[in-house]
Design a protein around this motif. Structure first.
Motif, PDB file in Angstrom:
ATOM      1  N   ARG A  65       0.811  -1.033  -0.159  1.00  0.00           N
ATOM      2  CA  ARG A  65       0.078   0.059   0.041  1.00  0.00           C
ATOM      3  C   ARG A  65       0.957   1.077  -0.036  1.00  0.00           C
ATOM      4  NH1 ARG A  65      -2.665  -0.987   6.066  1.00  0.00           N
ATOM      5  NH2 ARG A  65      -1.005  -0.095   7.143  1.00  0.00           N
ATOM      6  N   ASN A  67       1.220   5.575   0.769  1.00  0.00           N
ATOM      7  CA  ASN A  67       0.625   6.569   1.620  1.00  0.00           C
ATOM      8  C   ASN A  67       1.234   7.916   1.202  1.00  0.00           C
ATOM      9  OD1 ASN A  67      -0.972   8.117   3.346  1.00  0.00           O
ATOM     10  ND2 ASN A  67      -0.099   7.239   5.308  1.00  0.00           N
ATOM     11  N   ALA A 240     -10.876  -0.605  -3.798  1.00  0.00           N
ATOM     12  CA  ALA A 240     -10.549   0.714  -3.871  1.00  0.00           C
ATOM     13  C   ALA A 240     -10.977   1.576  -4.704  1.00  0.00           C
ATOM     14  CB  ALA A 240      -8.951   0.676  -3.558  1.00  0.00           C
ATOM     15  N   TYR A 265     -10.190   2.681   4.592  1.00  0.00           N
ATOM     16  CA  TYR A 265      -8.904   2.268   5.084  1.00  0.00           C
ATOM     17  C   TYR A 265      -8.206   1.596   4.055  1.00  0.00           C
ATOM     18  CZ  TYR A 265      -5.336   0.642   8.517  1.00  0.00           C
ATOM     19  OH  TYR A 265      -4.401   0.359   9.108  1.00  0.00           O
ATOM     20  N   TYR A 266      -7.108   2.894   3.723  1.00  0.00           N
ATOM     21  CA  TYR A 266      -6.153   2.456   2.670  1.00  0.00           C
ATOM     22  C   TYR A 266      -6.914   2.153   1.529  1.00  0.00           C
ATOM     23  CZ  TYR A 266      -1.919   3.357   5.429  1.00  0.00           C
ATOM     24  OH  TYR A 266      -1.021   3.993   6.418  1.00  0.00           O
ATOM     25  N   GLN A 267      -7.724   2.597   0.938  1.00  0.00           N
ATOM     26  CA  GLN A 267      -8.704   2.226  -0.065  1.00  0.00           C
ATOM     27  C   GLN A 267      -9.193   3.372  -0.892  1.00  0.00           C
ATOM     28  OE1 GLN A 267     -11.195   0.098   3.087  1.00  0.00           O
ATOM     29  NE2 GLN A 267     -11.740  -1.047   1.247  1.00  0.00           N
ATOM     30  N   ARG A 293      -3.706   6.740  -1.051  1.00  0.00           N
ATOM     31  CA  ARG A 293      -3.542   5.856   0.262  1.00  0.00           C
ATOM     32  C   ARG A 293      -4.247   4.819  -0.092  1.00  0.00           C
ATOM     33  NH1 ARG A 293      -2.921   6.573   5.825  1.00  0.00           N
ATOM     34  NH2 ARG A 293      -4.330   5.355   6.950  1.00  0.00           N
ATOM     35  N   ALA A 294      -3.754   3.688  -0.745  1.00  0.00           N
ATOM     36  CA  ALA A 294      -4.612   2.589  -1.299  1.00  0.00           C
ATOM     37  C   ALA A 294      -3.595   1.757  -1.686  1.00  0.00           C
ATOM     38  CB  ALA A 294      -5.389   3.287  -2.435  1.00  0.00           C
ATOM     39  N   PRO A 295      -3.817   0.288  -2.052  1.00  0.00           N
ATOM     40  CA  PRO A 295      -3.350  -0.798  -2.543  1.00  0.00           C
ATOM     41  C   PRO A 295      -2.372  -0.346  -3.995  1.00  0.00           C
ATOM     42  CG  PRO A 295      -5.328  -1.675  -1.927  1.00  0.00           C
ATOM     43  CD  PRO A 295      -5.464  -0.089  -1.911  1.00  0.00           C
ATOM     44  N   TYR A 414      -6.291  -5.617   6.746  1.00  0.00           N
ATOM     45  CA  TYR A 414      -4.848  -6.190   6.400  1.00  0.00           C
ATOM     46  C   TYR A 414      -4.406  -7.190   7.266  1.00  0.00           C
ATOM     47  CZ  TYR A 414      -4.592  -2.665   2.632  1.00  0.00           C
ATOM     48  OH  TYR A 414      -4.708  -1.934   1.613  1.00  0.00           O
TER      49      TYR A 414
END
Length: 460
Positions: A65, A67, A240, A265-267, A293-295, A414
């Protein structure tokens, strides 16, 4: 996106930018549960109700991921340009347009496995985007389109092609791949259905091959329609969203067409500034700017064996696991990620290789011989949360205190490892997440709701 050879037309509306982007491109389990464990290694994608469908991760995989800020260009920049920008620009993510029948800049002379390895070695994270078939009501002139009738077939075939092209570049299982869905006319209800069917099929195709599914969408069409069906049992939900709104605001919250509880969340990623030129390190590129902020892409990094005797590669991160093969001193290893395991001399870190085996990091030339290396991701295998609010706890059971805010439905959990804990419905498996908290595996979409889910390791 202007210079991205996207389309000749520019469609504006009251809420954001034009349609176009440049196409740049158990032991310890109950007996009944334990009896099922032997089946896990051979599982294929199980039948699972939408919207949460499990990802069938391969053994040598992990999710990576990002960020931070990123940029995209039509053609993948040269490695020399990336090196000039690295450390001088605010960016550490670069987009790659790696395939799709509607992709512009189709030649992509720089986009090779060697380029991918070089970019990642230089510290860049890659945001892979696939410009495939587009909805029939898309604003613009792209020729290859789908309707409600063939959207599912197009989404499935584009997903399969994207996976094949990603693998050819060395972009591994666990990576996030993003389907580009351009701005379209929402007054066409059949076309809106087509988009949802396409994205659902894309998502299931990627999940079945071990990849996370993302989509690039316009704020006022794709994002709005996917948000409206976020909890629909008729469509698989993507993992995402990457939203286009050229308002200069890079925030990943407060979006007007999708609440913060969705893809939380990180998506999320946002393309917040369109076509413009920037110069860093003496090199000028025409880019769009993103906050990510994602995979993103997972790739392997090469390191060497530092021991003076053959190094055992095992089926798990401890000496109690069987030896699968050995590597000679000085041999090159393709490392995917790192996880905690049995302590060996100065470190408890173990490295997962592309073939799914594990070696102690003590005998590998990674930057650290005592802890995790910042150049490598932590091994993680995300699954979407399947209930409206899931309580995370400080340990693997309901007797442990709650930790932080509950996780909304659709959140990517995760998962780093699994352990036996309190029985919840059909499972005693609990998942430890990257932040150290624990959730019941029963409420996380993965390969099993009764026992272990390969290839997630057991917690030490």
């Amino acid at each position: 996106m202007s210079a991205r050879q996207h389309d000749n037309s520019r469609q504006h509306d009251s809420r954001g930018p034009h349609t176009g982007r440049r196409q740049r491109i158990g032991r310890g389990l109950a007996a009944a549960v334990g009896a099922l464990a032997v089946l896990v290694a051979g599982l294929t994608l199980p039948a699972a109700a939408e919207p949460e469908t499990p990802v069938v991760y391969t053994s040598g995989s992990t999710a990576t991921r990002a960020n931070g800020l990123g940029f995209d260009t039509c053609d993948a920049p040269s490695l020399a340009a990336l090196n000039a920008w690295r450390g001088t620009s605010p960016y550490d993510v670069v987009n790659i347009y790696f395939g799709g029948i509607n992709r512009g800049c189709a030649a992509q002379p720089n986009l090779t496995p060697t380029w991918v390895r070089g970019a990642v070695s230089a510290g860049w994270k890659l945001l892979p985007t696939y410009f495939g078939y587009q909805p029939t009501c898309m604003f613009g002139t792209k020729e290859h389109r789908y309707t409600a009738t063939d959207a599912t077939a197009r989404g499935s075939s584009d997903g399969a092609d994207a996976v094949a092209r990603a693998k050819a570049l060395g972009v591994l299982s666990g990576s996030g791949l993003y389907a580009d869905v351009e701005h379209y006319d929402r007054t066409d209800t059949s076309c809106r259905t087509a988009v949802r069917r396409y994205v659902s099929a894309w998502t299931k195709a990627l999940h079945g091959s071990g990849y996370l599914a993302g989509v690039y969408v316009h704020q006022d069409s794709g994002l709005r329609d996917l948000s409206d069906t976020y909890s629909s049992t008729s469509y698989a939900r993507p993992d995402a969203v990457w939203m286009a709104r050229w308002d200069g605001n890079s925030s990943l919250t407060g979006w007007p067409t999708a609440p913060d509880s969705q893809w939380s969340y990180y998506q999320r990623a946002k393309q917040y500034q369109g076509d413009h030129s920037e110069t860093w390190g003496g090199v000028t590129l025409d880019i769009d700017s993103d906050n990510v902020r994602a995979p993103v892409a997972t790739t392997a990094r090469s390191y060497s064996v530092t021991s003076t005797s053959p190094l055992n590669a095992r089926s798990g991160p401890a000496s109690s696991y069987s030896v699968v093969r050995t590597y000679a001193p000085g041999a090159t290893l393709a490392v995917v990620c790192q996880a905690s395991g049995q302590r060996v001399d100065t470190t408890s870190v173990w490295d997962r290789l592309t073939d799914g085996t594990w070696v102690s990091d003590r005998y590998v030339s990674t930057p650290s011989s005592t802890g995790f290396s910042s150049t490598l991701p932590r091994c993680a295998y995300p699954g979407q949360v399947t209930v409206d609010l899931l309580t995370a706890r400080t340990g693997p059971g309901t007797s442990y205190p709650a930790a932080g805010s509950p996780l909304p439905r659709g959140t990517l959990a995760y998962v780093t490892c699994q352990k036996v804990g309190t029985l919840i419905r059909t499972s005693r498996v609990w998942n430890q997440l990257r932040n150290g908290t624990w959730v019941s595996d029963y409420y996380v979409s993965n390969r099993s709701s009764t026992t272990w889910s390969a290839p997630v390791p057991r917690c030490p």
